[in-house]
Design a protein around this motif. Sequence first.
Motif, short mmCIF file in Angstrom:
data_model
loop_
_atom_site.label_atom_id
_atom_site.label_comp_id
_atom_site.label_asym_id
_atom_site.label_seq_id
_atom_site.Cartn_x
_atom_site.Cartn_y
_atom_site.Cartn_z
N PRO A 259 0.85 -1.20 0.00
CA PRO A 259 0.00 0.00 0.00
C PRO A 259 0.88 1.24 0.00
CG PRO A 259 0.08 -0.98 2.19
CD PRO A 259 0.79 -1.94 1.27
N GLN A 260 0.41 2.29 -0.66
CA GLN A 260 1.21 3.52 -0.77
C GLN A 260 0.37 4.73 -0.41
OE1 GLN A 260 3.59 3.74 -4.37
NE2 GLN A 260 3.71 1.52 -4.52
N ASP A 261 1.01 5.74 0.14
CA ASP A 261 0.32 6.90 0.68
C ASP A 261 0.24 8.04 -0.34
OD1 ASP A 261 -0.64 9.06 2.12
OD2 ASP A 261 0.65 8.75 3.84
N TRP A 262 1.31 8.82 -0.49
CA TRP A 262 1.46 9.94 -1.41
C TRP A 262 0.63 11.17 -1.06
CZ3 TRP A 262 5.77 9.44 -3.83
CH2 TRP A 262 6.24 8.15 -4.13
N GLY A 367 -4.24 9.25 0.42
CA GLY A 367 -3.66 8.30 1.36
C GLY A 367 -3.90 6.85 0.98
N GLU A 368 -3.25 5.96 1.73
CA GLU A 368 -3.29 4.54 1.43
C GLU A 368 -4.68 3.93 1.64
OE1 GLU A 368 -1.34 4.95 5.58
OE2 GLU A 368 -1.46 6.06 3.69
N ASN A 369 -5.51 4.59 2.45
CA ASN A 369 -6.88 4.12 2.66
C ASN A 369 -7.91 5.06 2.06
OD1 ASN A 369 -6.27 1.77 4.32
ND2 ASN A 369 -5.62 3.23 5.89
N SER A 370 -7.48 6.02 1.27
CA SER A 370 -8.36 7.03 0.66
C SER A 370 -9.21 7.74 1.71
CB SER A 370 -9.27 6.39 -0.40
OG SER A 370 -8.49 5.83 -1.44
N ASP A 371 -8.66 7.92 2.91
CA ASP A 371 -9.41 8.53 4.00
C ASP A 371 -8.88 9.89 4.41
OD1 ASP A 371 -7.04 7.64 5.07
OD2 ASP A 371 -7.95 6.58 6.77
N ILE A 376 -9.00 16.39 6.94
CA ILE A 376 -7.73 15.83 7.42
C ILE A 376 -6.56 16.61 6.82
CG2 ILE A 376 -6.24 13.79 7.48
CD1 ILE A 376 -8.68 13.56 9.26
N SER A 377 -6.64 16.95 5.55
CA SER A 377 -5.58 17.76 4.93
C SER A 377 -5.46 19.11 5.64
CB SER A 377 -5.87 17.99 3.45
OG SER A 377 -5.76 16.79 2.72
N ARG A 378 -6.59 19.67 6.03
CA ARG A 378 -6.57 20.94 6.77
C ARG A 378 -5.86 20.76 8.11
NH1 ARG A 378 -11.46 21.88 6.36
NH2 ARG A 378 -11.50 23.53 4.77
N GLN A 379 -6.14 19.65 8.79
CA GLN A 379 -5.48 19.38 10.06
C GLN A 379 -3.97 19.22 9.88
OE1 GLN A 379 -7.33 16.27 12.56
NE2 GLN A 379 -9.21 16.51 11.37
N ILE A 380 -3.58 18.53 8.81
CA ILE A 380 -2.15 18.35 8.52
C ILE A 380 -1.48 19.71 8.30
CG2 ILE A 380 -0.51 17.44 6.82
CD1 ILE A 380 -2.50 15.07 6.46
#
Length: 385
Positions: A259-262, A367-371, A376-380
Motif C-alpha cells: 500500500p502507498q500513501d502519497w 492516502g493509502e486508505n483514501s481517507d 484531514i488535509s486541513r489538520q495536517i
Amino acid sequence: MQNFDYYNPTKIVFGKDTIKRLDNLVPRDARLLILYGGSSAEKNGTLDEVRCALANRTIHEFGGIEPNPTYETLIKAVEWVRSNEVDFLLAVGGGSVIDGTKFVAAAVHFDGDPWCILEERGRNIRSALPFGVVLTLPATGSEMNNVAVITNKAKQAKRDLINSSVFPRFSITDPTKTYTLPLRQVANGVADAFAHIMEQYLTYPAKGMLQDRFAEGVLQTLIEIGSQAINSPDNYDIRANLMWAATSALNGLIGAGMPQDWASHMIGHELTALYGIDHARTLAIILPANLQIRRESKRGKLLQYGERVWGITSGNEEQRIDQAIAHTRSFFENLGLQTHLSDYNLGVDDIECLIKQLEAHGMTQLGENSDVTLDISRQILHASL
C-alpha cells in the motif's frame, strides 16, 4: 502482500567516465534532441562531453527546462521535435529535465490536446519517442521509472503521468557529475529520496517483509550519508551511494505489492504551485505533520520505523511514536531544510487557499486508505504551521 506486476526495462549505466558510452547507446542514425535545464550542464562541461560522445549524429538542443518543469515550456519542445522530425530524445539533468522529456516523448504523436495526457494521468498514452538520460542530480528516481510531474502555470496546477511507455531506454549515472551541484540541491535530493521511500513504506503492516527491509536499508543509508553528501561534495563513495539510493527509492521495487500513501506529495504539489517552494522542501514541511495527524492509522508502521530505522526501543508506544516523528523532522532540519509553513511566512489564511486548490484538483480522498479528506488535509496543514 498485495498482487503486483513489476516491470522495469531501464538499463542503468553507473560509474565514472560513462558518458562516452552514449556512442553505443544511442542509435547511429538517430535525429537527436538534447533537452536540459539551465546553464550548469554547460558550465560544468557535461554538455560538451555529451556532444563529443555523439559527434557523428544529427543533434539539436533545447534548453531552459525549469525546476518543476512547466507545460508552457515543454509544449515549445514538442513543437520543435515535430518540426525537425526528431526521433530520439536525451535528457541531460535531474528529475525536472527527465520528467519534462517524458512528457515531450509522449506528447509528440499524441492525437489531441497534450494537456489531456496530464488530465488523464498518462492513461491515454499509446506510444512515446524513445529517450535516454544523463543524470546530473540524484533526487527523484525519474531516471529509472515511468512517472513524471508537470506544472501548468496558467492553471496553477501540477499533474502527474504514469505510463510504461515513458521508461527511459537507459540512464547514465556518473556520481562525479554531482560534485559541482549547489548544496541546496544536494540537500533537496536527499530529502526527496527519503520522502519517496516513506510514502511507500510508512502506511500499515502489509507483510511485505522484503520490501520493508529494502525500504529500511535505503532510509538508513540516506540518514548515514545525508550530511556527508553536503559536507564532502567530492567524496566519490558518498555521492555514488546517494545517487544509487535516490534511484532505488523510486524504481518500483520498494513499493511492489505494498500500500502507498502519497498524501504528503499531493499537498506538497499545491504548495509548490501556489508559492513556488522547492518540491523537496514542501515534503519536509508536510511529512512530519502528516505522520502526527495520522499516527493512529499508521501506528504499526510508525513503531516498526522507529525501532528498525532509528533504534527506538524504550518508552511506551506513544512516546516511541513521538520520538520517531521528532527524528524525522530533525533529519530534514539537519540537512538545512525548514519544516514549518511559518518558516516561509505562510499562515492560516494560506491554508484555506491550499484546501481550495486540493478540492479544485479532486484531491479529496488521499492516502493509502483514501481517507485523507479535505478536513484531514486541513489538520495536517495546521499541524505544519
